[in-house]
Design a protein around this motif. Structure first.
Motif, short mmCIF file in Angstrom:
data_model
loop_
_atom_site.label_atom_id
_atom_site.label_comp_id
_atom_site.label_asym_id
_atom_site.label_seq_id
_atom_site.Cartn_x
_atom_site.Cartn_y
_atom_site.Cartn_z
N CYS A 95 42.64 66.85 12.23
CA CYS A 95 41.47 66.41 12.05
C CYS A 95 41.17 66.64 10.66
N THR A 96 40.87 68.48 10.21
CA THR A 96 40.41 68.20 8.96
C THR A 96 41.68 67.78 8.38
N LEU A 97 42.57 68.87 8.76
CA LEU A 97 43.91 68.84 7.53
C LEU A 97 44.48 67.37 7.75
N GLY A 98 44.04 66.65 8.36
CA GLY A 98 43.99 65.04 7.99
C GLY A 98 43.17 64.31 6.43
N GLY A 99 42.37 64.67 7.09
CA GLY A 99 41.20 63.98 6.77
C GLY A 99 41.11 64.92 4.71
N TYR A 100 41.23 66.89 5.00
CA TYR A 100 41.73 67.40 3.66
C TYR A 100 42.62 66.21 2.47
N VAL A 101 43.49 66.10 3.14
CA VAL A 101 44.96 65.18 2.76
C VAL A 101 44.67 64.40 2.13
N LEU A 102 43.57 63.47 2.95
CA LEU A 102 43.70 62.44 2.07
C LEU A 102 42.74 61.84 0.62
N ILE A 103 41.92 62.91 1.06
CA ILE A 103 40.93 62.92 -0.31
C ILE A 103 41.64 63.07 -1.80
N GLN A 104 42.96 64.50 -1.20
CA GLN A 104 43.78 64.29 -2.61
C GLN A 104 44.07 63.67 -3.23
N PHE A 105 42.96 63.19 -4.46
CA PHE A 105 43.76 61.83 -5.12
C PHE A 105 44.83 61.84 -5.43
N ASP A 106 44.97 62.84 -6.33
CA ASP A 106 46.29 63.48 -6.38
C ASP A 106 47.87 63.16 -6.39
N MET A 107 47.65 63.03 -5.52
CA MET A 107 48.81 63.01 -4.34
C MET A 107 49.70 61.88 -4.25
N PRO A 108 51.03 61.85 -4.74
CA PRO A 108 51.81 60.84 -4.45
C PRO A 108 51.87 60.47 -2.95
N GLY A 109 51.23 58.54 -3.02
CA GLY A 109 51.95 58.61 -1.54
C GLY A 109 50.30 58.89 -0.91
N ARG A 110 49.64 58.69 -1.01
CA ARG A 110 48.37 59.55 -0.41
C ARG A 110 48.14 57.82 0.09
N ASN A 111 47.24 56.70 -1.00
CA ASN A 111 47.30 55.13 -0.29
C ASN A 111 48.50 54.85 1.05
N LEU A 112 49.17 54.99 0.65
CA LEU A 112 50.55 54.49 1.89
C LEU A 112 50.04 55.35 3.04
#
Length: 287
Positions: A95-112
């Motif tokens: 849960c924490t790793l997933g939530g942390y990944v989703l706040i990386q706004f410059d990560m490609p494919g984050r919205n997808l």
């Protein structure tokens, strides 16, 4: 004297709205507490007739002696403690790793990735595909299925992401300037600031794993792999060990079983209450 009058004049007046507010909340509190108190009283009452009393008419602890003295419940109880602790830790890690990944706004494919996770909250494959997946993973007749099944919870990932978004961005920028890697930022900055979220979401994971008997009922037939909730239900309701052989009424045994099932969290909650109250407002306050 004048100062005293000024202070008293500043005191908030007790309005009609305050009175109605107190009355409403007292009624809500009674609606919540009265059924719980009835279960406690019935678990301590030797009289098996359905009735409502504020205290037991014939006090007895036989219901609890039967449950805690039943040797067949010892192994399921250990299984429940193990799966609850491991499942909570496993769920919090994902849960924490997933939530942390989703706040990386410059990560490609984050919205997808975010839309894909949200899609699973609305639509699921159903019981048969889930059963086939668990069979391919070799989790049938294994208590670890409770850990794996509850490990991914999209709603908790979203809550954790919202909490992480409330952390001031200046902390992330300062850490990057100091040369911290994303994982170091996560371990040294994000997690220490997330105690309230970890406690509240961890409690949700723990309650979900501890109370899950339906998964055991579907996927597990080995009596050595069942959990406490399932074994207790079988013992009291399905006649695995007939209650008539015990010197206690069926009603007393039912209610004692309810208290025994929720007792660990009744003990645990006061220690987590201060974190849980803060965690209720996860993501509500932004910088």
């Amino acid at each position: 004297m004048a100062k005293t009058k000024a202070v008293s004049g500043k005191r908030k007046k007790f309005s009609l709205f305050d009175a109605i507010n107190y009355i409403v909340f007292i009624i809500i509190t009674l609606i919540i507490l009265v059924p719980i108190w009835k279960v406690v009283v019935d678990s301590l009452n030797a009289v098996g007739v359905y009735q409502f009393r504020l205290w037991p008419s014939q006090f007895t602890l036989d219901g609890y002696r039967v449950i805690f003295g039943e040797q067949g419940l010892f192994r399921p109880l250990i299984n429940s403690f193990v799966t609850t602790i491991v499942g909570t830790l496993f769920g919090l890690i994902l849960c924490t790793l997933g939530g942390y990944v989703l706040i990386q706004f410059d990560m490609p494919g984050r919205n997808l990735m975010a839309y894909f996770l949200l899609f699973t909250m609305i639509f699921s494959g159903g019981m048969i595909p889930e059963y086939l997946v668990m069979r391919r993973l070799g989790l049938l007749n294994s208590m670890w299925i409770l850990v794996i099944k509850h490990g991914i919870n999209v709603s908790n990932i979203v809550l954790m992401r919202n909490f992480f978004e409330g952390i001031p961005g200046s902390l992330f920028e300062a850490a990057k300037i100091d040369g911290c890697s994303p994982m170091r930022i996560f371990l040294k900055i994000v997690l220490p600031l997330s105690k309230a979220a970890l406690a509240s979401i961890g409690l949700m994971f723990a309650v979900g794993v501890w109370n899950d008997y339906s998964t055991v009922q579907i996927y597990i037939t080995d009596p050595n792999q069942v959990n406490f909730q399932y074994k207790l239900r079988v013992m009291i309701m399905d006649g695995d060990t007939p209650p008539t052989q015990y010197p206690v009424s069926q009603t007393t045994l039912y209610n004692a079983g309810i208290i025994a099932a929720i007792l660990p969290f009744l003990i645990l909650y006061p220690f987590l209450q201060k974190y849980f109250v803060k965690g209720v407002n996860i993501g509500a306050v932004k910088e």
